[in-house]
Design an enzyme around this catalytic site. Structure first.
Site, PDB file in Angstrom:
ATOM      1  CD  GLU A  32      -7.125  -1.831   6.985  1.00  0.00           C
ATOM      2  OE1 GLU A  32      -8.019  -2.116   7.195  1.00  0.00           O
ATOM      3  OE2 GLU A  32      -6.014  -0.755   7.851  1.00  0.00           O
ATOM      4  CB  SER A  58      -0.632   0.044   1.148  1.00  0.00           C
ATOM      5  OG  SER A  58      -0.342  -0.295   2.447  1.00  0.00           O
ATOM      6  CG  HIS A  59       2.634   2.868   2.289  1.00  0.00           C
ATOM      7  ND1 HIS A  59       2.213   1.752   3.909  1.00  0.00           N
ATOM      8  CD2 HIS A  59       2.545   4.222   2.805  1.00  0.00           C
ATOM      9  CE1 HIS A  59       1.655   3.394   4.651  1.00  0.00           C
ATOM     10  NE2 HIS A  59       1.603   4.375   4.093  1.00  0.00           N
TER      11      HIS A  59
END
Lengths: 324, 324
Positions: free
Chosen positions: B174, B33-34
């Site tokens: 999320e 996600s990063h």
């Protein structure tokens, strides 16, 4: 009279006055669980020989921004009092300072340790470790303490904002109370000796463990507290505690780390003023009670009306102080 | 190629390389996600004119133990790179140091900011504030950011122990994913615009707010982050963010506070060795995975086997870098 009770049980006059002030402040601010209710625990611990009520802390400065205190197996409040002035002066000079206290017993709330620094215009964060009671990161055995943390910062249009919280979901004392009352505790507070979730206070207390607040995130906080308060200061880890060898002892022989920051030495300009605008925004958003609000209201009321102590508690205190 | 994509969108070569390294490190360590998933957000933010990709940070030292960085509306990684050496040197000299970064955009994970300091033997704690998304202390309107915090400490018999966590119960991302997938989210994550608990991602995202982790205790952490990262540094509070005026902008123009401690200058003796004994105790208690373990295992694997990037992601990155 609190001080007299301590002196009758082996504390030096100076040390007795320092610890008594913290007990009285808790009673004044309505924090009953840290007020007179603690006296039995203090006295039992002193009687056990586990803590040295007459300890003379030794202050050194190993680095320009680090002040160290060897509490000499005494109460943390005595160590902090010994270092308070030099800690504040170092902070103003260096911009920030760390106070590393080791071989200390902390049996009180933490907010009295940070609030006075915020009243001087400093930002203060402190952490204390304690004997193992908390299980983290999927473990089945308690390793970390309930490891509390307190934070205080100045606010230009009111008293400092101060919070004080354990790293465990609930305090050990609450689980003890539930056991005495024959009640179960909510889910998510503890596990039993087999590592399974439990709502039975006895199962949690006898071989089980408390859980950190907020799952793995609270575990991260509890771990950081253990590193700063014990490893960094040279204090004992919670799992190295030996209080069990001293029947009656209720304190942990551990460490404390205190970070002080002088916002006036940083790049932030009017920091207390900006904190006031943040606080105003939070109240505007509907937060009815900020941390410390209730304590502050009760303090104002106590200054006006005095502090009411129940007859039973008073008689008990008098017996401790006068031995009658 | 990540750097080339940044350069094509207005970043200076130096700045592009610094931010690209963080994106690549996330991809390497399996923090998808990063990693490359963030590229669209970076590019859209650069295109919007909200962040200055070519910013030249200015470093000053307002007090012996405080180092300040004006990030000049650039990325926080660039500001941190500019101050890294002087921050480490100041820490070794003073025992501890605070780095105050303001006017910065942090769009990455926080562990890359602290881990290198722990590899040098220092203890590091950093906090970053961000635009309002979180509601605290019974409020009904979001005021604080998801305000992450990362901690790293050296451990004598292995890599540093490093954790990195948001102050919100769950990441905004999320909840976004749940909305896209048409799923509801668990209870306790957010509230709707009326201040009522909600499991509907849309209600939480449109006028609602995220909740802090661990109730009022996580709120205390989020508040402290806002004070340290914004008030102390002179950065904007989350509620002062103006990214909404720049369509496409996904970052917050805020601040970052970094505390560095040199355990070798304190009273604790062999601190990395003692941390190793604490870690051994935690593993012995059954903690199967400590923070950073998974990241470290994936890193070792990546060094051996390389990093696999899906064809679609690769084609997309190439298009960003070459404009085809």
């Amino acid at each position: 009279m609190i001080g007299a009770a301590f002196e009758r049980h082996g504390m030096s006059a100076r040390n007795a006055a320092l610890v008594a002030a913290v007990v009285a402040a808790a009673e004044r601010d309505g924090a009953a669980s840290h007020g007179l209710m603690r006296m039995d625990g203090y006295i039992a611990t002193l009687k056990s020989g586990w803590v040295d009520g007459a300890a003379d802390p030794v202050v050194t400065q190993p680095a320009p921004a680090i002040v160290a205190v060897d509490a000499r197996n005494g109460f943390a409040q005595v160590a902090l009092a010994a270092v308070r002035d030099v800690a504040a002066a170092t902070t103003r000079q260096q911009g920030l300072a760390a106070v590393c206290i080791h071989d200390s017993h902390h049996f009180a709330a933490l907010w009295p340790d940070v609030e006075p620094f915020a009243e001087l215009g400093l930002i203060a964060l402190t952490v204390v470790n304690a004997r193992s009671r908390v299980v983290v990161w999927g473990g089945r055995k308690k390793t970390l303490g309930t490891n509390p943390m307190a934070f205080a910062c100045p606010c230009s249009d009111g008293p400092p904002i101060v919070w004080d919280q354990a790293s465990s979901q609930r305090a050990q004392g609450e689980v003890l109370k539930a056991r005495l009352a024959g009640r179960s505790v909510p889910e998510g507070i503890g596990i039993d000796a087999a590592g399974n979730p439990s709502t039975d206070p006895a199962a949690i207390l006898d071989g089980g463990a408390l859980l950190p607040f907020g799952g793995h995130k609270g575990a991260g906080i509890a771990f950081m507290v253990e590193v700063l308060a014990a490893a960094m200061t040279g204090g004992r880890f919670g799992f190295e505690d030996e209080s069990a060898k001293f029947p009656g002892a209720q304190t942990s022989r551990a460490g404390q780390f205190l970070l002080l920051i002088d916002p006036a030495r940083g790049p932030g300009g009017d920091v207390p003023g900006r904190i006031a605008s943040l606080v105003a925004m939070l109240r505007d958003a509907g937060a009815e009670r900020l941390p410390g609000d209730a304590r502050h209201h009760r303090r104002v009321r106590a200054a006006r009306d005095g502090i009411e102590v129940e007859d039973v508690a008073y008689a008990k205190l008098r017996a401790l102080a006068e031995g009658v």
